[in-house]
Design an enzyme around this catalytic site. Structure first.
Site, PDB file in Angstrom:
ATOM      1  N   ARG A  74      49.666  -8.154  34.454  1.00 23.64           N
ATOM      2  CA  ARG A  74      50.297  -6.853  34.670  1.00 23.64           C
ATOM      3  C   ARG A  74      51.651  -7.192  35.296  1.00 23.64           C
ATOM      4  NH1 ARG A  74      46.122  -3.615  33.269  1.00 23.64           N
ATOM      5  NH2 ARG A  74      44.032  -4.252  33.909  1.00 23.64           N
ATOM      6  N   CYS A  75      52.721  -6.608  34.806  1.00 30.38           N
ATOM      7  CA  CYS A  75      54.052  -7.072  35.191  1.00 30.38           C
ATOM      8  C   CYS A  75      54.943  -5.922  35.688  1.00 30.38           C
ATOM      9  CB  CYS A  75      54.698  -7.779  33.990  1.00 30.38           C
ATOM     10  SG  CYS A  75      56.314  -8.461  34.335  1.00 30.38           S
ATOM     11  N   ASP A 130      39.041  -0.092  27.472  1.00 29.88           N
ATOM     12  CA  ASP A 130      38.976   1.313  27.898  1.00 29.88           C
ATOM     13  C   ASP A 130      39.006   2.294  26.716  1.00 29.88           C
ATOM     14  OD1 ASP A 130      38.874   0.477  30.461  1.00 29.88           O
ATOM     15  OD2 ASP A 130      40.907   1.080  31.006  1.00 29.88           O
ATOM     16  N   GLY A 173      36.584   1.270  33.898  1.00 27.73           N
ATOM     17  CA  GLY A 173      37.285   2.463  33.404  1.00 27.73           C
ATOM     18  C   GLY A 173      37.897   3.227  34.562  1.00 27.73           C
ATOM     19  N   GLY A 188      20.216   5.406  26.991  1.00 24.44           N
ATOM     20  CA  GLY A 188      19.225   6.427  27.339  1.00 24.44           C
ATOM     21  C   GLY A 188      19.215   6.744  28.824  1.00 24.44           C
ATOM     22  N   ARG A 214       7.788  15.931  39.287  1.00 25.60           N
ATOM     23  CA  ARG A 214       7.040  15.898  38.019  1.00 25.60           C
ATOM     24  C   ARG A 214       6.535  14.493  37.693  1.00 25.60           C
ATOM     25  NH1 ARG A 214      11.785  18.190  36.007  1.00 25.60           N
ATOM     26  NH2 ARG A 214      12.054  16.298  34.783  1.00 25.60           N
ATOM     27  N   GLU A 225      34.290   3.463  37.037  1.00 23.51           N
ATOM     28  CA  GLU A 225      34.883   3.058  38.327  1.00 23.51           C
ATOM     29  C   GLU A 225      35.899   4.058  38.866  1.00 23.51           C
ATOM     30  OE1 GLU A 225      37.707  -0.242  36.207  1.00 23.51           O
ATOM     31  OE2 GLU A 225      37.722  -0.229  38.369  1.00 23.51           O
TER      32      GLU A 225
HETATM   33  O1  F6P Z   1      41.787  -3.399  31.057  1.00 22.82           O
HETATM   34  C1  F6P Z   1      41.255  -2.228  31.471  1.00 22.82           C
HETATM   35  C2  F6P Z   1      40.520  -2.426  32.770  1.00 22.82           C
HETATM   36  O2  F6P Z   1      39.453  -3.319  32.595  1.00 22.82           O
HETATM   37  C3  F6P Z   1      40.029  -1.121  33.370  1.00 22.82           C
HETATM   38  O3  F6P Z   1      38.819  -0.677  32.851  1.00 22.82           O
HETATM   39  C4  F6P Z   1      39.968  -1.476  34.816  1.00 22.82           C
HETATM   40  O4  F6P Z   1      40.111  -0.331  35.604  1.00 22.82           O
HETATM   41  C5  F6P Z   1      41.135  -2.392  35.001  1.00 22.82           C
HETATM   42  O5  F6P Z   1      41.385  -2.974  33.740  1.00 22.82           O
HETATM   43  C6  F6P Z   1      40.937  -3.471  36.018  1.00 22.82           C
HETATM   44  O6  F6P Z   1      42.114  -4.194  36.093  1.00 22.82           O
HETATM   45  P1  F6P Z   1      42.303  -5.511  36.933  1.00 22.82           P
HETATM   46  O7  F6P Z   1      41.493  -6.581  36.276  1.00 22.82           O
HETATM   47  O8  F6P Z   1      43.766  -5.782  36.859  1.00 22.82           O
HETATM   48  O9  F6P Z   1      41.815  -5.194  38.304  1.00 22.82           O
END
Ligand code: F6P
Length: 321
Positions: A74-75, A130, A173, A188, A214, A225
């Site tokens: 991530r950049c 995702d 997610g 299920g 029951r 998440e």
């Molecule tokens: O790539 C998507 C994802 O796996 C998301 O489901 C999750 O919230 C996020 O990346 C986690 O990112 P990182 O590995 O940078 O913490």
């Protein structure tokens, strides 16, 4: 003038099948007389000139591997003017005329901003567990992640049933409940909590207690998440029901592993289409699957909040419980 040299990068969270996609871009590109350069660590590699030419053999033996040989990151720097400018200068310096971005909707957002500023053609290959690329029914990688999560969930069910416990299972997610809802349906499960839907824990606990009266004692609640923490929700259920409740977070195992046949197939077909798009002078399009066909969606649409049938699937989870 025909395009001669292209770059390929993987960016954002890795998704199973990325290597199959890279292999396709390289080999199908070479087959079409293109020079293909691999860019390392996503946008970071463009900013920091970490790239090299790939040949047929650079991508040998990777089709079945999870992760990405190009690495990914991530950049935040790419979101700055300076970062984008440096990335552009790298592309100019190495005569790269088009880029294939293998990633998800965050990656396409960045690619779109870059295109608007520097007009370097770029095509997106939809790759994210995702499955949150708007206008596309299926990205590649999500099938593998679903199967990984489902496998874990099936195992949890064995112990949940045997020990008559409640489990809160947290899946990936942050903004998307796709994995949670689909795993709950296929597994299920009794309940699912996702960012796209409001939920009421008191109602859920009421149902649990009713069920308990029951004779239904084991419950599995799948939690995305982005909708809360498994520990926290399990604790609240314990307090409200006085029943034994355990929390488990599946985490990054969902991103790894051998891509399924479907993830590989989609990765290969999307990547082929991406190369064809660049050859034909197209840009800012995301490639994905829609109604069983390989489809192109404009970045502008692809980066919007995904519209999908949350309520319909949720209803099915509840009907089938
Ligand atoms: O790539 C998507 C994802 O796996 C998301 O489901 C999750 O919230 C996020 O990346 C986690 O990112 P990182 O590995 O940078 O913490």
């Amino acid at each position: 003038m025909a395009i001669k040299r292209i770059g390929v990068l993987t960016t954002g969270g890795d998704s199973p099948g990325m290597n199959a996609a890279i292999r396709t871009v390289v080999r199908y590109g070479i087959y079409n007389k293109l020079e293909v350069w691999g860019v390392f660590r996503g946008w970071w590699g463009l900013i920091n000139e970490e790239l090299k030419p790939f040949d047929h053999r650079s991508v040998s033996g990777i089709i079945n591997q999870g992760g990405t040989i190009l690495k990914t990151a991530r950049c935040p720097e790419f979101k700055t003017e300076e970062g984008m400018k440096r990335a552009y200068e790298t592309l100019k310096k190495y005569n790269i005329e088009g880029i294939i971005i293998i990633g998800g909707n965050g990656s396409f957002t960045a690619g779109y901003e870059f295109y608007k500023k520097y007009k370097i053609p770029c095509i997106g290959v939809s790759a994210t567990i995702d499955n949150d690329v708007n206008g596309i029914e299926m990205t590649f990688g999500v099938d593998t992640a679903l199967n990984t999560a489902l496998d874990a969930l099936d195992k949890i069910r064995d112990t949940a049933t045997s020990m008559e416990r409640i489990f809160v299972v947290e899946v990936m997610g942050r903004e998307s409940g796709f994995i949670a809802l689909n795993v709950a349906l296929a597994g299920g499960c009794e309940e699912v909590i996702i960012p796209e839907r409001q939920y009421n824990l008191e109602t859920i606990c009421h149902d649990i207690v009713e069920g308990n009266l029951r004779g239904k004692i084991s419950w599995i609640i799948v939690l995305a998440e982005g909708a809360g923490s498994a520990e926290d929700i399990a604790q609240r259920i314990r307090e409200m029901t006085d029943l034994e409740t355990r929390a488990i977070t599946l985490g990054h195992i969902q991103r790894g592993g051998r891509p399924t046949a479907l993830s590989r197939r989609l990765a290969i077909l999307f990547a082929k289409e991406a190369v064809d798009c660049l050859i034909h002078g197209e840009s800012v399009k995301a490639i994905g699957l829609k109604k069983g066909e390989i489809t192109k969606v404009d970045f502008e649409m692809a980066i919007q909040k995904k519209i999908w049938d949350v309520e319909g699937l949720y209803k099915m989870v509840k009907i089938l419980t």
